[in-house]
Motif scaffolding. Sequence first.
Motif, PDB file in Angstrom:
ATOM      1  N   ARG A 138       0.831  -1.211   0.000  1.00 20.47           N
ATOM      2  CA  ARG A 138       0.000   0.000   0.000  1.00 20.47           C
ATOM      3  C   ARG A 138       0.862   1.256   0.000  1.00 20.47           C
ATOM      4  NH1 ARG A 138      -4.862  -0.552   4.301  1.00 20.47           N
ATOM      5  NH2 ARG A 138      -3.394  -1.782   5.532  1.00 20.47           N
ATOM      6  N   LEU A 139       1.931   1.240   0.782  1.00 14.67           N
ATOM      7  CA  LEU A 139       2.801   2.409   0.833  1.00 14.67           C
ATOM      8  C   LEU A 139       3.583   2.579  -0.461  1.00 14.67           C
ATOM      9  CD1 LEU A 139       4.246   2.341   4.460  1.00 14.67           C
ATOM     10  CD2 LEU A 139       2.136   3.349   3.615  1.00 14.67           C
ATOM     11  N   ASN A 140       3.933   1.471  -1.101  1.00 17.16           N
ATOM     12  CA  ASN A 140       4.642   1.559  -2.372  1.00 17.16           C
ATOM     13  C   ASN A 140       3.759   2.201  -3.439  1.00 17.16           C
ATOM     14  OD1 ASN A 140       7.153   0.943  -3.725  1.00 17.16           O
ATOM     15  ND2 ASN A 140       6.009  -0.519  -4.956  1.00 17.16           N
ATOM     16  N   THR A 141       2.464   1.916  -3.379  1.00 17.45           N
ATOM     17  CA  THR A 141       1.518   2.568  -4.293  1.00 17.45           C
ATOM     18  C   THR A 141       1.509   4.074  -4.065  1.00 17.45           C
ATOM     19  OG1 THR A 141       0.108   0.600  -4.386  1.00 17.45           O
ATOM     20  CG2 THR A 141      -0.914   2.703  -4.964  1.00 17.45           C
ATOM     21  N   VAL A 142       1.546   4.465  -2.790  1.00 23.39           N
ATOM     22  CA  VAL A 142       1.591   5.893  -2.456  1.00 23.39           C
ATOM     23  C   VAL A 142       2.884   6.513  -2.962  1.00 23.39           C
ATOM     24  CG1 VAL A 142       1.670   7.559  -0.560  1.00 23.39           C
ATOM     25  CG2 VAL A 142       0.092   5.623  -0.452  1.00 23.39           C
ATOM     26  N   MET A 143       3.998   5.832  -2.777  1.00 22.91           N
ATOM     27  CA  MET A 143       5.284   6.367  -3.225  1.00 22.91           C
ATOM     28  C   MET A 143       5.294   6.551  -4.740  1.00 22.91           C
ATOM     29  SD  MET A 143       9.168   4.910  -2.766  1.00 22.91           S
ATOM     30  CE  MET A 143       8.886   3.593  -3.963  1.00 22.91           C
ATOM     31  N   GLU A 144       4.775   5.572  -5.490  1.00 24.89           N
ATOM     32  CA  GLU A 144       4.735   5.683  -6.946  1.00 24.89           C
ATOM     33  C   GLU A 144       3.851   6.853  -7.378  1.00 24.89           C
ATOM     34  OE1 GLU A 144       3.433   1.837  -8.152  1.00 24.89           O
ATOM     35  OE2 GLU A 144       5.432   0.928  -7.972  1.00 24.89           O
ATOM     36  N   PHE A 145       2.759   7.070  -6.655  1.00 21.89           N
ATOM     37  CA  PHE A 145       1.888   8.224  -6.917  1.00 21.89           C
ATOM     38  C   PHE A 145       2.656   9.523  -6.685  1.00 21.89           C
ATOM     39  CE2 PHE A 145      -1.126  11.411  -5.306  1.00 21.89           C
ATOM     40  CZ  PHE A 145      -2.064  11.433  -6.331  1.00 21.89           C
ATOM     41  N   GLY A 151       5.342  17.396  -8.263  1.00 19.71           N
ATOM     42  CA  GLY A 151       5.294  18.807  -8.631  1.00 19.71           C
ATOM     43  C   GLY A 151       3.973  19.474  -8.299  1.00 19.71           C
ATOM     44  N   GLU A 152       3.011  18.676  -7.834  1.00 18.91           N
ATOM     45  CA  GLU A 152       1.696  19.197  -7.485  1.00 18.91           C
ATOM     46  C   GLU A 152       1.591  19.456  -5.983  1.00 18.91           C
ATOM     47  OE1 GLU A 152      -1.282  16.532  -8.966  1.00 18.91           O
ATOM     48  OE2 GLU A 152      -0.237  16.241 -10.890  1.00 18.91           O
ATOM     49  N   ASN A 153       0.499  20.091  -5.592  1.00 25.13           N
ATOM     50  CA  ASN A 153       0.261  20.378  -4.179  1.00 25.13           C
ATOM     51  C   ASN A 153      -0.397  19.161  -3.535  1.00 25.13           C
ATOM     52  OD1 ASN A 153      -0.077  21.626  -1.711  1.00 25.13           O
ATOM     53  ND2 ASN A 153      -1.945  22.697  -2.322  1.00 25.13           N
ATOM     54  N   LEU A 154       0.418  18.225  -3.058  1.00 26.20           N
ATOM     55  CA  LEU A 154      -0.091  16.979  -2.495  1.00 26.20           C
ATOM     56  C   LEU A 154      -0.394  17.149  -1.007  1.00 26.20           C
ATOM     57  CD1 LEU A 154       2.266  14.328  -4.143  1.00 26.20           C
ATOM     58  CD2 LEU A 154       0.021  15.105  -4.909  1.00 26.20           C
ATOM     59  N   ARG A 155      -1.569  16.699  -0.601  1.00 25.60           N
ATOM     60  CA  ARG A 155      -1.956  16.735   0.803  1.00 25.60           C
ATOM     61  C   ARG A 155      -1.754  15.355   1.422  1.00 25.60           C
ATOM     62  NH1 ARG A 155      -7.063  17.038   1.345  1.00 25.60           N
ATOM     63  NH2 ARG A 155      -7.070  17.919   3.470  1.00 25.60           N
ATOM     64  N   VAL A 156      -1.328  15.333   2.681  1.00 31.85           N
ATOM     65  CA  VAL A 156      -1.104  14.063   3.359  1.00 31.85           C
ATOM     66  C   VAL A 156      -2.404  13.275   3.458  1.00 31.85           C
ATOM     67  CG1 VAL A 156      -0.348  12.970   5.514  1.00 31.85           C
ATOM     68  CG2 VAL A 156       0.864  14.969   4.640  1.00 31.85           C
ATOM     69  N   GLN A 157      -3.519  13.982   3.635  1.00 29.41           N
ATOM     70  CA  GLN A 157      -4.808  13.293   3.710  1.00 29.41           C
ATOM     71  C   GLN A 157      -5.110  12.555   2.409  1.00 29.41           C
ATOM     72  OE1 GLN A 157      -7.113  13.157   6.543  1.00 29.41           O
ATOM     73  NE2 GLN A 157      -7.607  11.431   5.187  1.00 29.41           N
ATOM     74  N   THR A 158      -4.756  13.160   1.282  1.00 31.06           N
ATOM     75  CA  THR A 158      -4.950  12.503  -0.009  1.00 31.06           C
ATOM     76  C   THR A 158      -4.134  11.224  -0.091  1.00 31.06           C
ATOM     77  OG1 THR A 158      -5.332  14.640  -1.092  1.00 31.06           O
ATOM     78  CG2 THR A 158      -4.732  12.784  -2.516  1.00 31.06           C
ATOM     79  N   LEU A 159      -2.905  11.267   0.394  1.00 32.24           N
ATOM     80  CA  LEU A 159      -2.040  10.095   0.377  1.00 32.24           C
ATOM     81  C   LEU A 159      -2.572   9.015   1.317  1.00 32.24           C
ATOM     82  CD1 LEU A 159       1.423  11.924   0.515  1.00 32.24           C
ATOM     83  CD2 LEU A 159       0.172  11.147  -1.507  1.00 32.24           C
ATOM     84  N   ALA A 160      -3.095   9.435   2.477  1.00 33.24           N
ATOM     85  CA  ALA A 160      -3.653   8.472   3.427  1.00 33.24           C
ATOM     86  C   ALA A 160      -4.875   7.786   2.825  1.00 33.24           C
ATOM     87  CB  ALA A 160      -4.016   9.178   4.733  1.00 33.24           C
ATOM     88  N   ASP A 161      -5.719   8.555   2.142  1.00 32.43           N
ATOM     89  CA  ASP A 161      -6.908   7.983   1.504  1.00 32.43           C
ATOM     90  C   ASP A 161      -6.505   6.971   0.431  1.00 32.43           C
ATOM     91  OD1 ASP A 161      -8.468   9.591   3.098  1.00 32.43           O
ATOM     92  OD2 ASP A 161      -8.824  11.109   1.546  1.00 32.43           O
ATOM     93  N   LEU A 162      -5.449   7.286  -0.311  1.00 26.83           N
ATOM     94  CA  LEU A 162      -4.970   6.390  -1.354  1.00 26.83           C
ATOM     95  C   LEU A 162      -4.517   5.049  -0.762  1.00 26.83           C
ATOM     96  CD1 LEU A 162      -4.211   6.000  -4.369  1.00 26.83           C
ATOM     97  CD2 LEU A 162      -1.996   7.019  -3.844  1.00 26.83           C
ATOM     98  N   ALA A 163      -3.910   5.112   0.432  1.00 24.88           N
ATOM     99  CA  ALA A 163      -3.427   3.895   1.085  1.00 24.88           C
ATOM    100  C   ALA A 163      -4.505   3.193   1.899  1.00 24.88           C
ATOM    101  CB  ALA A 163      -2.249   4.240   1.993  1.00 24.88           C
ATOM    102  N   GLY A 164      -5.659   3.855   2.077  1.00 23.64           N
ATOM    103  CA  GLY A 164      -6.705   3.279   2.918  1.00 23.64           C
ATOM    104  C   GLY A 164      -6.345   3.288   4.385  1.00 23.64           C
TER     105      GLY A 164
END
Length: 239
Positions: A138-145, A151-164
Amino acid sequence: MRLVTTMQLNLPALEMQTLFDALPDVVFFIKDREGRYTHCNLTLVRRLGRKQRSEVIGNSPLDVFPLPLGGSYLMQDRRVLCGEVIDNQLEVHLYPNRLPGWCLTFKRPVCEDNDVIGVVGVSRDLGQPDNRHSAFERLNTVMEFMQKRFGENLRVQTLADLAGLSVAQLERHFRRVFQVTPQQLLTKLRIEAAMRLLHGEDSIASIGQQCGFADQSAFARQFKATVGMTPRDYRTLRG
């Protein structure tokens, strides 16, 4: 703020130095109130391209690192000598005889009778991710994202949602698997990209924008805090 006293440090200093000699992925040092090395492990000696510990002891970062790195490290030491604690700071270290290497740096003031008389610190190389951890996929999926979208404005909440995961779970697992927080990994990706781009012809402002920084000033501040010099100085040094 947690300080290190000379009672805790003086007697075992040589033993600590010998102990850290056995760790090739950790730089260890003690410096006096002038920022001069009093102790260091052989890892630091070798990375500086020196043969003997005596070639480092008694010198300051200005003497053993090229400018502007030496000055930047000395300024960091002076902050610690004023009582600041540096904890888990992500940095790129540029040694004369090595490729750039990522590490986490820790520095503490050394005190005697409530007076700060020196600095003790370690810098630990970032190792490979722990791919045996239960959350690795799951974390590797986040890292690849993050690698695709740094270069974008990434929010930690968005990354957490991606990992479930919750934000707290994401940060805890990130530290376990990657040894850094999600924000530190994002900084690492951005600075790595900037270092590559600074070998080209794009303007510094354009590079900062491409790498996700709000403006050139924010880019310069983060780059200097991480690499030890400004983007302009890095371009000149590596040019």
